[in-house]
Write an enzyme that holds these catalytic residues in place. Structure first.
Site, PDB file in Angstrom:
ATOM      1  N   HIS A   1       0.830  -1.220   0.000  1.00  0.00           N
ATOM      2  CA  HIS A   1       0.000   0.000   0.000  1.00  0.00           C
ATOM      3  C   HIS A   1       0.866   1.273   0.000  1.00  0.00           C
ATOM      4  CE1 HIS A   1      -3.862  -2.128   0.871  1.00  0.00           C
ATOM      5  NE2 HIS A   1      -3.061  -2.982   1.457  1.00  0.00           N
TER       6      HIS A   1
ATOM      7  N   HIS B   1      -3.912   0.885  11.909  1.00  0.00           N
ATOM      8  CA  HIS B   1      -3.688  -0.393  12.603  1.00  0.00           C
ATOM      9  C   HIS B   1      -5.041  -0.994  12.991  1.00  0.00           C
ATOM     10  CE1 HIS B   1      -2.428  -3.477  15.202  1.00  0.00           C
ATOM     11  NE2 HIS B   1      -2.276  -2.802  16.319  1.00  0.00           N
TER      12      HIS B   1
ATOM     13  N   ASN C   1     -10.323  -2.941   2.484  1.00  0.00           N
ATOM     14  CA  ASN C   1     -10.014  -2.925   1.049  1.00  0.00           C
ATOM     15  C   ASN C   1     -11.291  -2.695   0.256  1.00  0.00           C
ATOM     16  OD1 ASN C   1      -7.230  -3.407   1.177  1.00  0.00           O
ATOM     17  ND2 ASN C   1      -7.468  -5.623   1.088  1.00  0.00           N
TER      18      ASN C   1
HETATM   19 FE1  HDD Z   1      -2.559  -4.870   5.504  1.00  0.00          FE
HETATM   20  C1  HDD Z   1      -1.109  -1.828   5.169  1.00  0.00           C
HETATM   21  C2  HDD Z   1      -5.537  -3.586   4.332  1.00  0.00           C
HETATM   22  C3  HDD Z   1      -3.906  -8.043   5.460  1.00  0.00           C
HETATM   23  C4  HDD Z   1       0.213  -6.067   6.987  1.00  0.00           C
HETATM   24  N1  HDD Z   1      -3.189  -3.072   4.870  1.00  0.00           N
HETATM   25  C5  HDD Z   1      -2.438  -1.930   4.800  1.00  0.00           C
HETATM   26  C6  HDD Z   1      -3.233  -0.847   4.302  1.00  0.00           C
HETATM   27  C7  HDD Z   1      -4.476  -1.343   4.063  1.00  0.00           C
HETATM   28  C8  HDD Z   1      -4.455  -2.742   4.418  1.00  0.00           C
HETATM   29  C9  HDD Z   1      -5.661  -0.579   3.525  1.00  0.00           C
HETATM   30  C10 HDD Z   1      -2.739   0.568   4.061  1.00  0.00           C
HETATM   31  C11 HDD Z   1      -3.029   1.473   5.205  1.00  0.00           C
HETATM   32  C12 HDD Z   1      -2.579   2.864   4.868  1.00  0.00           C
HETATM   33  O1  HDD Z   1      -3.207   3.485   3.998  1.00  0.00           O
HETATM   34  O2  HDD Z   1      -1.602   3.303   5.460  1.00  0.00           O
HETATM   35  N2  HDD Z   1      -4.339  -5.673   4.935  1.00  0.00           N
HETATM   36  C13 HDD Z   1      -5.461  -4.955   4.577  1.00  0.00           C
HETATM   37  C14 HDD Z   1      -6.580  -5.856   4.500  1.00  0.00           C
HETATM   38  C15 HDD Z   1      -6.122  -7.106   4.794  1.00  0.00           C
HETATM   39  C16 HDD Z   1      -4.710  -6.993   5.085  1.00  0.00           C
HETATM   40  C17 HDD Z   1      -8.000  -5.438   4.165  1.00  0.00           C
HETATM   41  C18 HDD Z   1      -6.853  -8.410   4.874  1.00  0.00           C
HETATM   42  C19 HDD Z   1      -8.094  -8.513   5.203  1.00  0.00           C
HETATM   43  N3  HDD Z   1      -1.949  -6.728   6.071  1.00  0.00           N
HETATM   44  C20 HDD Z   1      -2.665  -7.897   6.014  1.00  0.00           C
HETATM   45  C21 HDD Z   1      -1.923  -8.957   6.664  1.00  0.00           C
HETATM   46  C22 HDD Z   1      -0.759  -8.394   7.121  1.00  0.00           C
HETATM   47  C23 HDD Z   1      -0.788  -6.996   6.726  1.00  0.00           C
HETATM   48  C24 HDD Z   1      -2.403 -10.388   6.806  1.00  0.00           C
HETATM   49  C25 HDD Z   1       0.385  -9.006   7.876  1.00  0.00           C
HETATM   50  C26 HDD Z   1       0.334 -10.086   8.577  1.00  0.00           C
HETATM   51  N4  HDD Z   1      -0.740  -4.110   5.915  1.00  0.00           N
HETATM   52  C27 HDD Z   1       0.238  -4.763   6.582  1.00  0.00           C
HETATM   53  C28 HDD Z   1       1.438  -3.902   6.915  1.00  0.00           C
HETATM   54  C29 HDD Z   1       1.000  -2.521   6.322  1.00  0.00           C
HETATM   55  C30 HDD Z   1      -0.367  -2.820   5.734  1.00  0.00           C
HETATM   56  C31 HDD Z   1       2.737  -4.447   6.483  1.00  0.00           C
HETATM   57  C32 HDD Z   1       1.952  -1.838   5.373  1.00  0.00           C
HETATM   58  C33 HDD Z   1       1.995  -0.398   5.757  1.00  0.00           C
HETATM   59  C34 HDD Z   1       1.259  -0.341   7.008  1.00  0.00           C
HETATM   60  O3  HDD Z   1       0.809  -1.567   7.357  1.00  0.00           O
HETATM   61  O4  HDD Z   1       1.084   0.653   7.687  1.00  0.00           O
HETATM   62  O5  HDD Z   1       1.617  -3.852   8.283  1.00  0.00           O
END
Ligand code: HDD
Length: 716
Positions: free
Chosen positions: A76, A340, A149
């Site tokens: 993202h 978060h 999402n």
């Molecule tokens: Fe995630 C970012 C949505 C599964 C780990 N995620 C991130 C963002 C969105 C989502 C919208 C961007 C937020 C922003 O604008 O800063 N993610 C989802 C959805 C998931 C999902 C809807 C499943 C239902 N994500 C998911 C899993 C993991 C992560 C299973 C890790 C185990 N996601 C992250 C992250 C991020 C992230 C690595 C990257 C940047 C951040 O968090 O701030 O922690």
């Protein structure tokens, strides 16, 4: 005054104003407040001499510059955001004690960030990809993040697979190719070995993955969460955002071209809509399931690869979100915002969905490296508007100056402060769910039906949507070089729908295997018995679900639609004015496009400003095309290959088009349109010649006339 300033300043806007800076009319200073006299030259030993180490002004400026970048988000990374507010329609007290869902007169400030997933910060907005839809509510009981999402399911069922999924979709590690695209071997290699991803693949190969605008996307919380009311009673809940402008997408050929013509297409669209006062709006919906119904369905509520069809549990619309203010500074707000799923408030709680459980760890962890330490909650955009008092202290870049000698609990020296909050004071209490079981690494058998909802999605699509989904798979798998991966995918698709598999296989020069063997699930433990991990064949929970097709979205508005007006000197002023009046009345935006910038003169001699030239404008950036009447104007346009290409492409992308008087000649200059116009006397769908402006308004509201496209014989 900017239009957006006229809106009620929210609590969060007031809070942010403590940190905003405006240099208007001010002197230039160093970071320490020293007025600077010469910002053009460094300090040197003599006019041509070497620069002196003493030059603290030069050093400060360059050092700060050298440290300007922070790591981009691991996923993202590319996004755009806006401020706004949320208001509930009626108290949800019966289901939840969440404060922001009680009082219809309360406006809760929000900050919303939309994003693509795979591409890096500078990648195109129009990648075929999931879109992030992350909402930060600044409630009076603390920050609540709904990190969702635009697709209601996910690729994987367990967070332990997330790094694998992301490594597979990101550019390949040896050559960092391709950028912001899933059409490559490592992604499909992984997917073809993970049958659980099939439902999500149907969504990501549909046009939902190439939205027309962030403002025209649905949002989903994906997981099943809990609402908890004041009596401690829990309901399962799924969250939905429904855009008031309807759900609309572009087509793939268009998406690829927009990526070249305007890679900031979605970012610009969101920004401009808000600057123009056309504030994007979504209704907030919930699907509520009582605790007693936890095991009522054939699928598991904890499985994030499943939806609850709206036919089984309707979406109750409980409130509205409006985005009405663009950020002041992209880095300070959009880049530094830290979402978060674990930022929750009393009245909302988690379930044991294993994907959600892993997310609860990942997000804080990622902010620690991305934002440089444990005080990221103090960054203005992340700061709660509810007061923060605790014994957490120190760390890099601490802003808060905690008074007193007490930083522990229990304490007597500080009078026991801050006090723990009782439930009635909003103190968070986790839901007391009963858990009995052995500690195991494993997955519930109730998660093993990987195909029935994929089938439901495919079969709920309109003909055009099925065609686009088929073409997307042909494109993506066509870019895959390893034949065995393509074959595995055809095998998996045949479990979803045989015609889909056949149509994809045909284009790949493959055959669908005659006997459909159960696909092998490669995602099993080393000592696991493959027999125990095979997908089970389930029945779709309903045969068809209208809500899954974008065809059934609301098509009753042309608000903010971008209309290209093709004209040149000698255009007919009356026809332009009639259409302009009718379209603008309905909220559409007109752009006058002529061979050159400056002004054009109507046949009657009046001048009109040209907004874009044929060189800077492109058909793919508009929703509809209007060709002005006027013999001389049309003659000039006919001599411009770019004008002919403009209408030809708009036709190819099934957009509504209108021409008045001689304007039709420009349409006929496109071979595609000429062929269609020649077929019989009736006009091809969505082409309006000498029709009223009102008929054009209705056609634009339809969004696209996909019927114009060539179809496969076997679609169903
Ligand atoms: Fe995630 C970012 C949505 C599964 C780990 N995620 C991130 C963002 C969105 C989502 C919208 C961007 C937020 C922003 O604008 O800063 N993610 C989802 C959805 C998931 C999902 C809807 C499943 C239902 N994500 C998911 C899993 C993991 C992560 C299973 C890790 C185990 N996601 C992250 C992250 C991020 C992230 C690595 C990257 C940047 C951040 O968090 O701030 O922690």
């Amino acid at each position: 005054m900017k239009k957006t300033d006229s809106f009620e300043a929210s609590k969060k806007t007031e809070d942010l104003s403590m940190n905003t800076e405006n240099a208007e009319g001010q002197l230039l200073t160093s970071n320490h407040g020293l007025p600077i006299n010469d910002d053009q030259n460094s300090l040197k030993a003599g006019e041509r001499g070497a620069t002196l180490l003493e030059d603290f002004i030069l050093r400060e400026k360059i050092t700060h510059f050298d440290h300007e970048r922070i790591p981009e988000r691991i996923v993202h990374a590319r996004g755009a955001a806006a401020h706004g507010y949320f208001q509930v329609y009626e108290s949800m007290e019966k289901y939840t004690k969440a404060h922001f869902l009680q009082d219809p007169s309360l406006k809760t400030p929000v900050f919303v960030r939309f994003s693509t997933v795979a591409g890096s910060r500078g990648s195109t907005d129009l990648a075929r990809d999931v879109r992030g839809f992350a909402v930060k509510f600044y409630t009076e009981q603390g920050v609540y993040d709904l990190v969702g999402n635009n697709i209601p399911v996910f690729f994987i069922q367990d967070a332990i697979k997330f790094p694998d999924l992301v490594h597979a979709v990101k550019p390949e590690p040896h050559n960092e190719i391709p950028q912001a695209a899933s059409a490559h071997d490592t992604f499909w290699d992984f997917i073809s070995l993970m049958p659980e991803s099939m439902h999500m693949i149907m969504w990501t190969m549909s046009d939902r993955a190439i939205p027309r605008s962030y403002r025209m996307m649905e949002g989903f919380g994906v997981h099943t969460f809990r609402f908890i009311n004041a009596d401690g009673k829990s309901h399962f809940v799924k969250f939905h955002w429904k855009p008031l402008l309807g759900v609309h997408s572009v087509c793939w050929d268009e998406a690829q071209k927009i990526s070249g013509k305007d890679p900031d297409f979605h970012r610009r669209d969101l920004w401009e809509a808000i600057e123009n006062g056309a504030f994007p709006e979504w209704e907030f919906g919930v699907q509520l399931i009582s605790e007693d119904d936890e095991f009522k369905y054939d699928f598991d509520l904890l499985d994030p690869t499943k939806i609850i069809p709206e036919e089984l549990v309707p979406v109750k619309k409980i409130g509205k979100m409006v985005l009405n203010r663009n950020p002041d500074n992209f880095f300070a707000e959009t880049e530094q915002v830290a979402f978060h799923p674990g930022h929750i408030v009393s009245g909302i709680d988690f379930t044991n969905d294993p994907l959600l459980q892993g997310r609860l760890f990942s997000y804080t962890d990622t902010q620690l490296i991305r934002l440089g330490g444990p005080n990221f909650h103090e960054i203005p955009i992340n700061r709660s508007v509810a007061p923060v008092h605790n014994h957490q202290r120190d760390g890099y870049m601490r802003q808060t100056i905690n008074q007193g000698r007490v930083s522990y609990n229990p304490n007597s020296l500080g009078g026991g402060c801050p006090f723990q909050a009782k439930a009635m004071q909003g103190g968070f209490q986790s839901y007391t769910e009963r858990i009995d079981g052995k500690k195991i690494r494993g997955r519930s058998k109730s998660f093993f039906d990987h195909f029935s909802q994929a089938t439901l999605f495919y079969e709920s699509q309109s003909e055009a949507e099925k065609q686009h989904l088929t073409d997307a798979l042909r494109f993506e798998l066509g870019k895959v070089e390893t034949i065995a991966i393509r074959e595995r995918m055809v095998g998996l698709l045949s479990q979803i729908n045989k015609n889909l598999a056949k149509n994809v296989a045909d284009a790949l020069g493959l055959k669908v295997p005659e006997t459909l063997e159960q696909p092998v699930n490669h995602s099993i433990p080393a000592d696991g018995n493959p027999e125990d991990y095979q997908p089970v064949a389930g029945k779709p929970p309903v045969k068809k679900s209208e809500a899954l097709s974008m065809n059934s979205t609301s098509k009753n508005t042309i608000k903010t639609r971008q209309i290209a007006v093709l004209a040149a000197n000698g255009f007919d002023e009356k026809s332009l004015n009639d259409f302009k009046k009718a379209l603008e009345k309905e909220g559409a935006m007109l752009t006058i496009i002529a061979p050159k910038l400056g002004t054009i003169k109507s046949a009657g001699g009046n001048e009109t400003k040209v907004n874009q030239s044929l060189l800077t404008a492109a058909s793919v950036l508009f929703d509809a095309v209007f060709v002005c009447a006027g013999g001389k104007s049309v003659e000039t346009l006919l001599e411009e290959p770019d004008a002919v290409e403009f209408v030809d492409e708009a036709y190819k992308h099934c957009k509504p088009m209108a021409a008045v008087g001689d304007g039709v000649e420009l349409l006929k200059a496109s071979n595609r349109i000429k062929k269609e116009l020649g077929k019989d006397t009736s006009l091809p769908l969505g082409i309006l010649v000498d029709k009223s402006p009102e008929e054009f308004v209705s056609a634009i509201a339809q969004h696209r006339f996909w019927e114009r496209e060539k179809k496969d014989k076997h679609l169903n």
